[in-house]
Structures are given as C-alpha cells and as structure tokens.
Design an enzyme around this catalytic site. Structure first.
Site, PDB file in Angstrom:
ATOM      1  N   ASP A   9       0.825  -1.213   0.000  1.00  0.00           N
ATOM      2  CA  ASP A   9       0.000   0.000   0.000  1.00  0.00           C
ATOM      3  C   ASP A   9       0.855   1.257   0.000  1.00  0.00           C
ATOM      4  O   ASP A   9       1.400   1.650   1.028  1.00  0.00           O
ATOM      5  CB  ASP A   9      -0.904  -0.024   1.236  1.00  0.00           C
ATOM      6  CG  ASP A   9      -1.891   1.137   1.267  1.00  0.00           C
ATOM      7  OD1 ASP A   9      -2.045   1.815   0.234  1.00  0.00           O
ATOM      8  OD2 ASP A   9      -2.516   1.348   2.318  1.00  0.00           O
ATOM      9  N   ASP A  53      -1.812   5.353  -5.415  1.00  0.00           N
ATOM     10  CA  ASP A  53      -2.123   4.467  -4.293  1.00  0.00           C
ATOM     11  C   ASP A  53      -2.352   3.022  -4.742  1.00  0.00           C
ATOM     12  O   ASP A  53      -3.411   2.687  -5.256  1.00  0.00           O
ATOM     13  CB  ASP A  53      -3.367   5.004  -3.575  1.00  0.00           C
ATOM     14  CG  ASP A  53      -3.718   4.214  -2.334  1.00  0.00           C
ATOM     15  OD1 ASP A  53      -2.929   3.340  -1.925  1.00  0.00           O
ATOM     16  OD2 ASP A  53      -4.779   4.476  -1.758  1.00  0.00           O
TER      17      ASP A  53
END
Length: 490
Positions: free
Chosen positions: A81, A314
């Site tokens: 992430d 992201d």
C-alpha cells in the site's frame, strides 16, 4: 489507503524542482516478483536468486507481499500500500472473530520490544487499532532491525477472519473472499509523516522501506513497482527495493516531484542525502495533476484546470477516484447514457461489458512543478483495462461490469469530494519508480498492459495484456458485488 483529512487539507502548493538524474541500480537491491497462484497450504515462498520471494496477485484487487517478523521469523502475507505508511499485523490478543488468521506471538521472538504506544488507523473503508512495537522485520532476506510496526487488537470492516469484503460503502452486505487469499495485514510504503504515530501528534519513525535506506540494506533510495494486467498469472509483476527493471517498461522514465505539504517535520532521510535545508514536508506519494482528456471516445472532453491539483498514487486502492463532475465527464465520454449508470449506494459506475471493446483511452496530464506545464507528462490508459467484470473472469463473457473510475464524493467513503486518487485500475498501465532520496516519482509505459507515457507505448512482450479480464467472486447483483470495493479502498 490511509485517509488523513488533516494531511489532505495541507496538500500543497510548494514549488519542488524536478530532478534530472537517472536511477541506476546498485549492488544492494531487493527484487520481489508478484505471483498469482492458489495458496491451499499457507504462504508460498519461492527463491530464485538472493533477495527474491514471491508476491501474490489477489485477483487484481490487492497485491500481497510476504514479510517475516521476529527471531525466529514468523511469516505474514500483507497488502502492499503506497497510500499508507504503517506495517501492521494482528497480535496474539486479537479476537478470532475480528482479525485475520495469522497472529504475531511476541513471546516467541527474542528481539521483540514493546513501546506501549497506542495507534489507530482509519482507511477509506474500515479501521485498525492496536499498539506499536519493535522487532526484526525482513523481506526476501533483507533485514531491518528494531523496526517499528503495529500489533492490531481490533479491526472494523477490514481484513476480517472470515475474509468478508465489506460494509464501508453504502449499506451493501458483505461478500466472502476466496479463503485461500486472506491478507494478514497492511504494508505501508508512504513517507514517515504519513504514519499513524505522526498523524496523531506522536513521534516520527521510519517505515520499513525508509529503514532499508537508513540502515544501508539497499544502496539506491528507490523502490519500483510493476503490477502488470489484472488477468496476468504466475510471476506477473514485481516490486524492487533499491533499483529498477528496464525490461518491464518501454521508453524513458518521466519524473515528477512529490507534492509537498505546508507544515510538519521534514523527511527524516534529508540529512542522509544532504537535503537538510529542504523545507518541504512529504507524506503521500502525491504528484501534481493539471488535466484529463479522452481520445477515440464517444466525445473528447478536455478537462483542464487553471491550477495544479494533488494526485495520490495508491497501490492500496483498487479503483481510481476522481471528483464527481470529472468522473462523470470521463464516464460519459467512453459509454453512452444507456450503457452506464451510477450506483449511488455503492459509489461506482455500472457499465456495459461491451465497452471493453472500445479503442478509447483516458489521459492524465501531470505537471513537473506546482504550476501547470506547457509540456506536461501524459499518461494514457486504455478503457479496455478499466472495464471490470463481476460475474465471470472476462468482460467478453460477463453480464455485469463496473468502471475502473469512480466519483470520490458518492457513497459513505470518508474522503474529500475533491479527492484525486489513482488506484490499481490505472496504475497497472505504468511502471512506477518511487525515489525517496530525491522526492520524486518516475513513470514509464508498463510492458504487457497497453498504456503509454509521453506517447511511448509499452510493448506486449512481458505478458499477455488480456484486456479487461480479472478473477473475482461470482455475485448475483451489482449492489452486492460492489461491497467488494469497501475492502479494496485501503
């Protein structure tokens, strides 16, 4: 993705000059390939050369990396992430009904240190709470000592033991994951300023990837990510800590400065790289956008802005989220009004699966400074990569599909209505280099996916591009299926 409203509000107008040096991989690099395979008997570890292990592509919705913690090591599979900065896994006192299967037992580690500092992380959907601790953490044999990370004691709507995907968007019921692909936690790659500790007013600490640099485990202060298409199988992608893989992209890497914030402490690595006078504050891997356009579509909107806007890159979010008006303009430029509709309760566009046959491409224009550029960096993504099937593994046979771009202000997402967030649906078309030393991000056209950067298209030699196919749970309705997104938005 970690959602911090205070950091989003601080986003940036500071000028950052774009560096011009190329990244040259040194001897100490960490190469970690993605792999899309079943895991019937726990975590799978494949050694191919020093500092290499397998990563699991969970049907294109998340990308898992194998992490070992403690002495002797305990193994966890955690979601990669770039939109958050903390590494966390469940602790032994995490109740069975709210935490994933694997749990870290600190009593078995000879290098464990407790900090007694509490933390809480709120993601786009769901949250995790627990205590910070320190221990040895390693990835593919590259080891960081005294690494701070979180032991979670409670979670909500995220990574539950039953593998349920859900609850955070609208009121849709949850949908069960394939139990063989349960993630044990989250592996954040953001800046130290983005950690829950710093966001809550605590002390700044180096996430694992920054400690790889400060403890001289890798020579070059970069990491690079190649996701490949959602349908790719086997060793379908990779992350490299400390270098780049030129065989995974075409053309040159185009670099953009990371958009800085307006207050807080500077990057702790500035002193290492001789940047002690740097007044910028960095948290998200966030760059400057300046517009969008669509080519070969039903219409050709040119959505340009008078000033730049921050765009978060992201890998922890499956879809791409844009302000509602921007998302709507793009959606209606690739599909007719009869072929696309907004599911407002789920916050996604339901789209005709035949749109995967379109030759349209969506372009994002990025600036090389905080001001709009006359020669922006252009990133094109084929619409065929953005049609996601829900009830089969391919858009060509599916009866229900959703669009890979969604409005950020619809549903119950705890995000800003002006959020620009580029998730996996678009990032798969780019090879990404995240430069911690020079605070910049490089993009090039990823091979095997079909996108382009600055007009340079990726070759098809890396793997099958297999436009718009991905494995996902079979569901009976769009509303139920869209609960998947609650888990995807990390």
């Amino acid at each position: 993705m970690l959602i911090s409203s205070s950091l989003l509000l601080m986003a940036a107008a500071a000028v950052v000059a774009a560096p011009t040096e190329d990244i040259t991989p040194e001897k100490r690099i960490l190469r970690v390939p993605f792999e899309k395979v079943a895991r019937p008997n726990g975590h799978r570890l494949i050694k191919r050369d020093p500092f290499q292990t397998s990563l699991y592509n969970d049907d294109g919705s998340q990308y898992l990396i194998n992490v070992n913690i403690g002495t002797p090591p305990q193994s966890f599979s955690v979601a990669l992430d770039t939109g958050s900065a903390d590494l966390w896994v469940p602790g032994t006192n995490c109740p069975n009904n709210i935490c994933p299967y694997a749990k870290f037992d600190q009593t078995k580690s000879s290098t464990f240190n407790a900090t007694n500092q509490q933390f809480g992380i709120v993601y786009g959907s769901g949250s995790a709470n627990g205590t910070y601790v320190q221990d040895t953490v390693s990835v593919a044999g590259a080891t960081v000592s005294n690494q701070q990370f979180g032991l979670v004691t409670t979670t909500k709507d995220i990574l539950t033991q039953q593998g349920s995907l859900g609850g955070g968007i609208g009121s849709s019921p949850s949908v069960s994951q394939n139990s063989s692909t349960v993630s044990d936690g989250i592996f954040g790659l953001g800046y130290p300023q983005l950690t829950a500790s710093t966001s809550d007013g605590g002390s700044v600490y180096n996430p694992f990837v920054f400690n790889l640099v400060s403890q001289k485990v890798i020579s070059d202060p970069v990491f690079s990510i190649y996701l490949n298409s959602a349908s790719a199988t086997g060793n379908s992608g990779e992350i490299i800590f400390g270098g780049v893989d030129q065989s995974k992209y075409s053309g040159d890497l185009a670099y953009m400065p990371v958009a800085g914030l307006t207050s807080g402490s500077s990057n702790p690595l500035d002193t290492i790289f001789g940047n002690s006078g740097n007044s910028q504050v960095y948290a998200y891997w966030m760059v400057y956008g300046q517009g969008f356009t669509v080519t070969n579509g039903i219409s050709t909107p040119n959505i340009s802005m008078s000033s730049t806007f921050p765009v978060i890159l992201d890998t922890g979010t499956t879809l791409t989220y844009l302000p509602a008006k921007v998302a709507q303009q793009i959606a209606l430029s690739v599909a007719s009004q009869n072929d696309i509709a907004l599911d407002s309760s789920a916050g996604v566009y339901v789209i005709g699966c035949d749109v995967a046959n379109s030759n349209a491409e969506i372009q994002i224009q990025f600036s090389t400074s905080d001001k709009p550029s006359s020669t922006p960096i252009t990133f094109n993504v084929p619409v065929s990569q953005l049609v996601i099937p829900l009830d089969t593994t391919s858009a060509s046979t599916a009866s229900q599909c959703i669009f890979g771009i969604a409005p950020s202000s619809t549903g119950s997402l705890s995000t800003s209505s002006n959020l620009y967030l580029v998730g996996d649906s678009m990032l798969r078309s780019a090879y990404m280099v995240f430069d911690m030393g020079q605070n910049r991000v490089g993009l090039a056209a990823a091979n095997g996916v079909g996108g382009s950067v600055n007009g340079n298209s990726g070759s098809s030699s890396s793997s099958s591009s297999a436009a718009s196919t991905m494995s996902s749970p079979v569901v009976s309705s769009v509303i139920v299926a869209s609960a998947i997104l609650a888990f995807m938005f990390m």
